[in-house]
Scaffold this motif. Structure first.
Motif, PDB file in Angstrom:
ATOM      1  N   VAL A 231       0.765  -1.157  -0.024  1.00  0.00           N
ATOM      2  CA  VAL A 231       0.090   0.055   0.031  1.00  0.00           C
ATOM      3  C   VAL A 231       0.767   1.185  -0.104  1.00  0.00           C
ATOM      4  O   VAL A 231       0.211   2.333  -0.552  1.00  0.00           O
ATOM      5  CB  VAL A 231      -1.069  -0.007   0.998  1.00  0.00           C
ATOM      6  CG1 VAL A 231      -2.288  -0.735   0.862  1.00  0.00           C
ATOM      7  CG2 VAL A 231      -0.130  -0.194   2.369  1.00  0.00           C
ATOM      8  N   VAL A 232       1.957   1.211   0.462  1.00  0.00           N
ATOM      9  CA  VAL A 232       2.823   2.460   0.781  1.00  0.00           C
ATOM     10  C   VAL A 232       3.244   3.008  -0.634  1.00  0.00           C
ATOM     11  O   VAL A 232       3.213   4.174  -1.121  1.00  0.00           O
ATOM     12  CB  VAL A 232       4.105   2.388   1.697  1.00  0.00           C
ATOM     13  CG1 VAL A 232       4.907   3.483   1.745  1.00  0.00           C
ATOM     14  CG2 VAL A 232       3.497   1.695   2.869  1.00  0.00           C
TER      15      VAL A 232
ATOM     16  N   ALA B  25       7.424   0.570   9.919  1.00  0.00           N
ATOM     17  CA  ALA B  25       6.714  -0.309   8.749  1.00  0.00           C
ATOM     18  C   ALA B  25       6.765   0.322   7.497  1.00  0.00           C
ATOM     19  O   ALA B  25       7.090  -0.188   6.405  1.00  0.00           O
ATOM     20  CB  ALA B  25       5.400  -0.821   9.144  1.00  0.00           C
ATOM     21  N   ILE B  26       6.457   1.591   7.381  1.00  0.00           N
ATOM     22  CA  ILE B  26       6.579   2.084   6.119  1.00  0.00           C
ATOM     23  C   ILE B  26       7.869   2.641   5.690  1.00  0.00           C
ATOM     24  O   ILE B  26       7.996   2.969   4.301  1.00  0.00           O
ATOM     25  CB  ILE B  26       5.741   3.567   6.045  1.00  0.00           C
ATOM     26  CG1 ILE B  26       5.988   4.693   7.037  1.00  0.00           C
ATOM     27  CG2 ILE B  26       4.209   2.941   6.622  1.00  0.00           C
ATOM     28  CD1 ILE B  26       5.232   5.895   6.783  1.00  0.00           C
ATOM     29  N   LYS B  27       8.592   2.849   6.547  1.00  0.00           N
ATOM     30  CA  LYS B  27      10.311   3.344   6.286  1.00  0.00           C
ATOM     31  C   LYS B  27      10.760   2.688   4.714  1.00  0.00           C
ATOM     32  O   LYS B  27      11.158   3.586   3.821  1.00  0.00           O
ATOM     33  CB  LYS B  27      10.990   3.191   7.443  1.00  0.00           C
ATOM     34  CG  LYS B  27      12.452   3.909   7.182  1.00  0.00           C
ATOM     35  CD  LYS B  27      13.402   3.674   8.257  1.00  0.00           C
ATOM     36  CE  LYS B  27      14.543   4.293   7.942  1.00  0.00           C
ATOM     37  NZ  LYS B  27      15.570   4.291   9.347  1.00  0.00           N
ATOM     38  N   PRO B  28      10.790   1.722   4.531  1.00  0.00           N
ATOM     39  CA  PRO B  28      11.501   1.228   3.383  1.00  0.00           C
ATOM     40  C   PRO B  28      10.652   1.446   2.159  1.00  0.00           C
ATOM     41  O   PRO B  28      11.259   1.549   0.996  1.00  0.00           O
ATOM     42  CB  PRO B  28      11.466  -0.431   3.495  1.00  0.00           C
ATOM     43  CG  PRO B  28      10.982  -0.757   4.781  1.00  0.00           C
ATOM     44  CD  PRO B  28      10.214   0.386   5.377  1.00  0.00           C
ATOM     45  N   TYR B  29       9.489   2.008   2.201  1.00  0.00           N
ATOM     46  CA  TYR B  29       8.843   2.145   0.802  1.00  0.00           C
ATOM     47  C   TYR B  29       8.324   3.491   0.522  1.00  0.00           C
ATOM     48  O   TYR B  29       7.636   3.816  -0.312  1.00  0.00           O
ATOM     49  CB  TYR B  29       7.287   1.018   1.067  1.00  0.00           C
ATOM     50  CG  TYR B  29       7.761  -0.160   1.275  1.00  0.00           C
ATOM     51  CD1 TYR B  29       8.324  -1.048   0.421  1.00  0.00           C
ATOM     52  CD2 TYR B  29       7.505  -0.707   2.629  1.00  0.00           C
ATOM     53  CE1 TYR B  29       8.747  -2.364   0.743  1.00  0.00           C
ATOM     54  CE2 TYR B  29       7.788  -1.740   2.871  1.00  0.00           C
ATOM     55  CZ  TYR B  29       8.361  -2.663   2.007  1.00  0.00           C
ATOM     56  OH  TYR B  29       8.761  -4.039   2.361  1.00  0.00           O
TER      57      TYR B  29
ATOM     58  N   ILE C 261      12.827   8.261  13.062  1.00  0.00           N
ATOM     59  CA  ILE C 261      12.674   7.256  12.648  1.00  0.00           C
ATOM     60  C   ILE C 261      12.894   7.033  10.947  1.00  0.00           C
ATOM     61  O   ILE C 261      13.563   6.304  10.541  1.00  0.00           O
ATOM     62  CB  ILE C 261      11.279   6.404  12.692  1.00  0.00           C
ATOM     63  CG1 ILE C 261      11.483   6.034  14.535  1.00  0.00           C
ATOM     64  CG2 ILE C 261      11.133   5.059  12.126  1.00  0.00           C
ATOM     65  CD1 ILE C 261       9.773   5.554  14.920  1.00  0.00           C
ATOM     66  N   LEU C 262      12.544   8.325  10.424  1.00  0.00           N
ATOM     67  CA  LEU C 262      12.568   8.033   8.987  1.00  0.00           C
ATOM     68  C   LEU C 262      14.111   9.070   8.604  1.00  0.00           C
ATOM     69  O   LEU C 262      14.328   8.582   7.381  1.00  0.00           O
ATOM     70  CB  LEU C 262      11.351   8.861   8.037  1.00  0.00           C
ATOM     71  CG  LEU C 262      10.041   8.001   8.283  1.00  0.00           C
ATOM     72  CD1 LEU C 262       9.050   8.744   7.425  1.00  0.00           C
ATOM     73  CD2 LEU C 262       9.969   6.591   7.947  1.00  0.00           C
ATOM     74  N   GLY C 263      14.369   9.634   9.437  1.00  0.00           N
ATOM     75  CA  GLY C 263      15.668  10.542   9.034  1.00  0.00           C
ATOM     76  C   GLY C 263      15.376  11.097   7.942  1.00  0.00           C
ATOM     77  O   GLY C 263      14.541  12.025   7.520  1.00  0.00           O
ATOM     78  N   ASP C 264      16.452  10.755   7.059  1.00  0.00           N
ATOM     79  CA  ASP C 264      16.526  11.907   5.750  1.00  0.00           C
ATOM     80  C   ASP C 264      15.467  11.284   4.581  1.00  0.00           C
ATOM     81  O   ASP C 264      15.197  11.836   3.784  1.00  0.00           O
ATOM     82  CB  ASP C 264      17.990  11.262   5.033  1.00  0.00           C
ATOM     83  CG  ASP C 264      19.046  11.940   5.867  1.00  0.00           C
ATOM     84  OD1 ASP C 264      18.658  12.833   6.697  1.00  0.00           O
ATOM     85  OD2 ASP C 264      20.280  11.566   5.477  1.00  0.00           O
TER      86      ASP C 264
END
Ligand code: NAD
Length: 402
Positions: free
Chosen positions: A80-81, A102-106, A128-131
């Protein structure tokens, strides 16, 4: 191509947000819910039903119904992301980190992330998401009072706020990323409809320092810190029951927020913290038509029609015998995601906060946690809070996202 929006969450607010977004002809609404079997239950329901949002008519007007269909409800972020330009978090704050992981990689770097409600949500996003994302839009509260009537099928809006305060940060703040070239704020307003009216200005820290925990934590401390532990025969009123000392404590706590605000403004004059007000002034703008006696903060709390009859959250331990429920969100959420956050910000800004400390030390003991230890936000349970220290944000620039 439709504008793709992802709603994270599977509760009351997530149902409303996903439904309202899906009801727009030029928006595709997706849902990510990680909790238990919610994704399966919601998907199952969508096979045979639309999602209906019942809007309660105000002033005797009939209720209306909005029908919509989110395109997909999933617990798998990879489904979904990708391709979403707007990700709206509509879950209690304790679940935010899990969804961000959970969403970070996408996540598309040209995506805006919203926290509704979202005081201090920007710390979690940055931590968590950083850059991966520098675009955050947060709001002080949920736009509606709402309840699911049947999971995945029907949700009711009991009332909408007239206005809500928000703040946005990042390179996409004014970019025409939405349908018909709408900015992120215009896109959310388009999804919500006429109410509430979004007032988005200043730095997100202004929302964080203005959050409602100041009111709830002061009332909890004022009511229960000197309680003798004996069960009560009746449940006291939450707002209308405040006494002079509790109103004073709330005012003092609010003044500490203003002291922190002033301290940061002195060091960073360019940062717009104009949303931060004393709690009395906030009531005057927010509840101006509901308050009968405006003479003091105490009378404002006691005579606000919007608060009439609201009681403390208590446990009935035997028939007619009540004790306070210290696990209710007024402590369990408002301390780690409210008071602990402002205390952490004050620490980074180098400002002393004796009132905050007093309330926090009492509340953390009631929660069985250690956040503030020896005058610093360094307790063993700090990772359960959203204070900036929990994400390694330890300078003013870290906090401000500069
Ligand atoms: P909710 O109570 O419906 O949220 C429950 C949802 O959170 C669940 O459906 C699940 O998706 C998720 N969740 C619950 N436990 C979880 C866990 N252990 N791990 C992961 N996810 C879990 O929330 P809501 O009513 O939509 O409210 C969202 C936020 O808005 C809350 O912070 C709430 O305090 C606030 N709020 C709600 C209202 C309202 O009328 N509903 C009004 C004002 C503010």
């Amino acid at each position: 191509d439709k504008f793709r929006v992802l709603v994270c969450g599977g509760g009351n607010g997530a149902h409303v947000m996903a439904g309202l977004a899906a009801a727009k002809p030029d928006i595709e609404a997706r849902v990510l819910t990680l909790f238990a079997d919610e994704a399966d239950r919601w998907s199952e329901s969508l096979k045979t039903n639309d999602l209906t949002i019942l809007v309660k008519g105000s002033d005797g007007q009939p209720d209306t119904a909005i029908k919509a269909k989110p395109s997909i409800v999933s617990k798998k972020p990879e489904e979904v992301v990708p391709g979403c330009k707007m990700i709206i978090f509509v879950v209690p704050a304790f679940a935010h980190n899990q969804y961000l992981d959970a969403i970070k990689p996408y996540v598309d770097p040209k995506c805006i992330i919203l926290g509704v409600p979202g005081p201090s949500f920007d710390y979690a996003v940055r931590g968590i998401l950083g850059d991966k994302s520098d675009n955050v839009l947060i709001f002080e509260t949920l736009p509606w009072a709402c309840r699911i009537k049947e999971y995945g099928k029907e949700v009711e809006i009991l009332g909408s706020k007239e206005t809500i305060l928000g703040a946005i940060q990042g390179s996409l703040s004014t970019a025409p990323i939405g349908p018909m070239g709408k900015t992120p704020v215009e896109t959310l307003q388009y999804i919500l409809g006429a109410a509430p009216v979004l007032h988005v200005t200043g730095h997100p820290l202004g929302i964080t320092l203005m959050a409602a925990h100041t009111i709830h934590c002061a009332i909890m401390y004022g009511t229960w810190a000197n309680w003798d532990g004996k069960p009560l025969d009746k449940v006291p009123l939450f707002y209308q029951g405040v006494d002079e000392a509790t109103a004073q404590l709330m005012s003092d706590l609010s003044n500490e927020n203003l002291t922190v605000t002033e301290g940061i403004k002195r060091k960073r004059p360019d940062v717009d913290l104009s949303q931060v007000k004393h709690v009395y002034d906030w009531f005057m703008t927010r509840y101006t038509n509901d308050v009968q006696d405006k003479s003091s903060l105490k009378t404002v709390l006691q005579t606000n029609n919007a608060y009439a009859g609201l009681k403390h959250n208590m446990l009935e331990i035997e028939p007619g015998k009540f004790v306070p429920d210290f696990t209710h969100r007024y402590l369990s959420e408002n301390v780690p995601f409210g008071l602990a956050v402002t205390r952490g910000v004050a620490e980074v800004a180098g400002i002393e906060t004796p009132i905050m400390d007093k309330i926090l030390l009492w509340a953390q003991e009631k929660l069985g946690k250690e956040f503030l230890v020896n005058g610093k936000m360094q307790g063993k349970d700090i990772q359960y809070t959203r204070c900036p220290q929990a994400y390694g944000l330890t300078t003013l620039d870290d906090i401000l996202g500069h």
